[in-house]
Design an enzyme around this catalytic site. Sequence first.
Site, PDB file in Angstrom:
ATOM      1  N   GLN A 153     -40.353  64.077 -36.278  1.00 15.06           N
ATOM      2  CA  GLN A 153     -39.817  62.950 -35.521  1.00 15.06           C
ATOM      3  C   GLN A 153     -38.619  62.361 -36.257  1.00 15.06           C
ATOM      4  OE1 GLN A 153     -42.598  59.634 -35.533  1.00 15.06           O
ATOM      5  NE2 GLN A 153     -43.852  60.776 -36.976  1.00 15.06           N
ATOM      6  N   ASN A 179     -48.409  47.514 -38.594  1.00 10.26           N
ATOM      7  CA  ASN A 179     -49.495  46.695 -38.071  1.00 10.26           C
ATOM      8  C   ASN A 179     -49.062  45.256 -37.808  1.00 10.26           C
ATOM      9  OD1 ASN A 179     -50.874  49.048 -38.261  1.00 10.26           O
ATOM     10  ND2 ASN A 179     -52.574  48.242 -39.478  1.00 10.26           N
ATOM     11  N   GLU A 180     -47.996  44.811 -38.475  1.00  7.98           N
ATOM     12  CA  GLU A 180     -47.466  43.472 -38.153  1.00  7.98           C
ATOM     13  C   GLU A 180     -46.883  43.464 -36.737  1.00  7.98           C
ATOM     14  OE1 GLU A 180     -46.943  45.018 -41.075  1.00  7.98           O
ATOM     15  OE2 GLU A 180     -48.160  43.683 -42.308  1.00  7.98           O
ATOM     16  N   SER A 217     -36.843  56.419 -37.420  1.00  3.72           N
ATOM     17  CA  SER A 217     -36.369  55.376 -38.338  1.00  3.72           C
ATOM     18  C   SER A 217     -35.019  55.720 -38.948  1.00  3.72           C
ATOM     19  CB  SER A 217     -37.372  55.183 -39.476  1.00  3.72           C
ATOM     20  OG  SER A 217     -38.589  54.708 -38.986  1.00  3.72           O
ATOM     21  N   GLU A 231     -48.622  57.366 -28.617  1.00  2.84           N
ATOM     22  CA  GLU A 231     -48.854  57.495 -30.053  1.00  2.84           C
ATOM     23  C   GLU A 231     -49.898  56.498 -30.520  1.00  2.84           C
ATOM     24  OE1 GLU A 231     -45.356  56.916 -32.389  1.00  2.84           O
ATOM     25  OE2 GLU A 231     -46.344  57.526 -34.238  1.00  2.84           O
ATOM     26  N   SER A 264     -41.435  62.409 -40.830  1.00  2.42           N
ATOM     27  CA  SER A 264     -42.651  63.089 -41.285  1.00  2.42           C
ATOM     28  C   SER A 264     -42.554  64.581 -41.050  1.00  2.42           C
ATOM     29  CB  SER A 264     -43.875  62.553 -40.543  1.00  2.42           C
ATOM     30  OG  SER A 264     -44.011  61.181 -40.783  1.00  2.42           O
TER      31      SER A 264
END
Lengths: 339, 379
Positions: free
Chosen positions: B125, B360-361, B128, B244, B160
């Site tokens: 992917q 997670n934020e 970012s 995802e 990744s």
Amino acid sequence: MRFLLDAEQRAFADSLNALLTAADTPSVVRDWSRGERKSGRALWSRIAEAGVFALAVPEECEGLGPRPVELTVAFIELGRHAVPGPLVETTTAAALLAELPDPGPAKRFLPSLATGETMATLTCTPPPAGHGKPTAPYALDADAATIRLTVSESAAAAELRLAPPPGRPLPSLDPGRRLFGVPSGGEVLAVGPQVGVAVGRAVLRARLATAAQALGVGLALLDRSVAYVRQRKQFGVPIGSFQAVKHQLADAELGLEFARPLVHGAALTMDPADVAAAKVTACEAAHATARTALQLHGAIGYTAEYDLSLWLTKARALRTAWGTPDECRTVVLSGGRRW
Amino acid sequence: MDLSLTPADEAFRAGARAWLRSHVPSTPLPSLETEEGFAAHRAWEAELAADRWSVVNWPAEYGGRDAGLIRWLLFEEEYHAAGAPGRVGQNGVSLLAPTLFDHGTEEQRARVLPSMATGEVVWAQAWSEPEAGSDLASLRSRAVRTSGGWLLGGQKTWSSRAAFADRAFGLFRSDPDAPKPHQGLTYLMFDLRAPGVTVRPIARLDGKPAFAELFLDDVFVPDEDVIGEPGQGWRIAMSTAGNERGLMLRSPGRFLASAERLRGLWQAQGSPPEAGNRVADALIGARAYQLFTYAAASRFLDGESIGPESSLNKIFWSEYDIALHETALDLLGAEGELADTDWSERYVFSLAGPIYAGTNEIQRDIIAERLLGLPKGRR
């Protein structure tokens, strides 16, 4: 597989929610905690008319049950509205009486339990070590209940008695839960090893109902907190727009929404490890939500006068009722089952 | 409401179990994050695909079994219970493939999916960038129109598996004049070995090259490798992000197997009572995640889409995974410090969970704003 409530079960939840919303349960809880039972009894009758107690009573005893999934649906709503009274104990007593080898006590008590004419309470004295059954040493609302069952167990057999009226209530952290010492003596209703088996199965139902009730308590605490932080302003904006506040509520939602499938799943399997998992998870989620609710409400949440207190104290009480978190985890570990 | 399986479901499960019993390697493959391990895992994908076990829920025409969501969950339970190897093709299978099913053309599916199913082409992917992490819509890598296609330029990072993968997919800014950051983005697939691509592996915490930086200098991408309409990339990518975070990235079978392995480790240590509660929490969490997923799958099969509640799912599994592996390393005591063990490999992998696939934020913001209805505010 279709692991979703069906339309009828959702409609049952909605109708109970509507009934209880209209009943102004906070004022009923406050009456109840003072020993004034009139409003509580009236609400009890309406809950019975909705069929809640009949769900725990088998069809052959004029009930509709046993229907564990529908019972969890009902107890989520009862918890959501902080309904007072020996709800778990009445449905558990009904299940216990129905499971006794002798049909006599069931025929004698179940019809009036199903219709809501009577309430029951139930205590269990400490079982032999390692038995996996929770202790219930105090008779909840024994002044309101006319069917006061006590179970005492030895290693060989269990004994079920109909206890005499209680003395004065003990002070309780949750004023809506009136606790009494176990009255000794009374008529022996059943005795023998099969009674112990019936108690074990009934207590599983108590644990599951408590889990569902706690989940409802937690959902109400979350709803009330969300409503509060949306309208409470500081620094010129709602405090609910601050990330530090949002993330606490997101965590509360996370805990409750992962408890919910455990509660319904346990109702389907009635496996002891599933029920214990549901109990510890729902109660810890409700308890954590109570802590968040108290923090986000600030000082007003810490007052007895503000209605939030009715749910805060219940979340604490349910956490240890019918099995502490550690007892439940021990049951999960002792189950050899691979999920 | 029921949890029962049909006889056909049970037969499917038994078939998967039997195949896995006779094919899962008896000794673990080398780490997926090494060149040797990557090749071994690629070969394992080919073995799975040869008997159509690599992508069971895909249509048969692309190498699947049309198994559906419930049987995919059953397959995953059996797969992980059998101790089968990690899945080298997961980025493609769980992120790109759902996008192609929803937004790709028939030609793209026929060209891309079969080689993805066999592991012949492994996908990385490319989301970012150095200046665009959680605020992904601020990305600056560009796609410039050229004859017959696009020229990619800029830098991607934290990609990744890109150190050893073949191709990549991601978002690029095709219209720098669009009024809002999430407009003017295009979703493209490109070859990691194309002229103009430089892949620089990045060592993760334990030194293994689990991800990479990508430097792109006028990399030509033909029009046939644009997914959906140019300029619609954000909307398309967000539907990928929903997948995802949703059901496909981490199956309950993985955690059910991990929890049972943890129980086995605890028992092998003499069942120390002081660790009992943590082991119980791992068992309970795996069951909760399984039932939560069954409920989500049931809603999905009823025709509901996976919405913001997938953020609950992502936080749960990522934090659960770390807690489970922390418990395992604590139980191992001094041995827990050793690297290159199965437990340590899984522990290091788990640490990235709360960071990737939307931190997670960000997930907590989504839960608060979209599930609970709290007002937007400064992040």
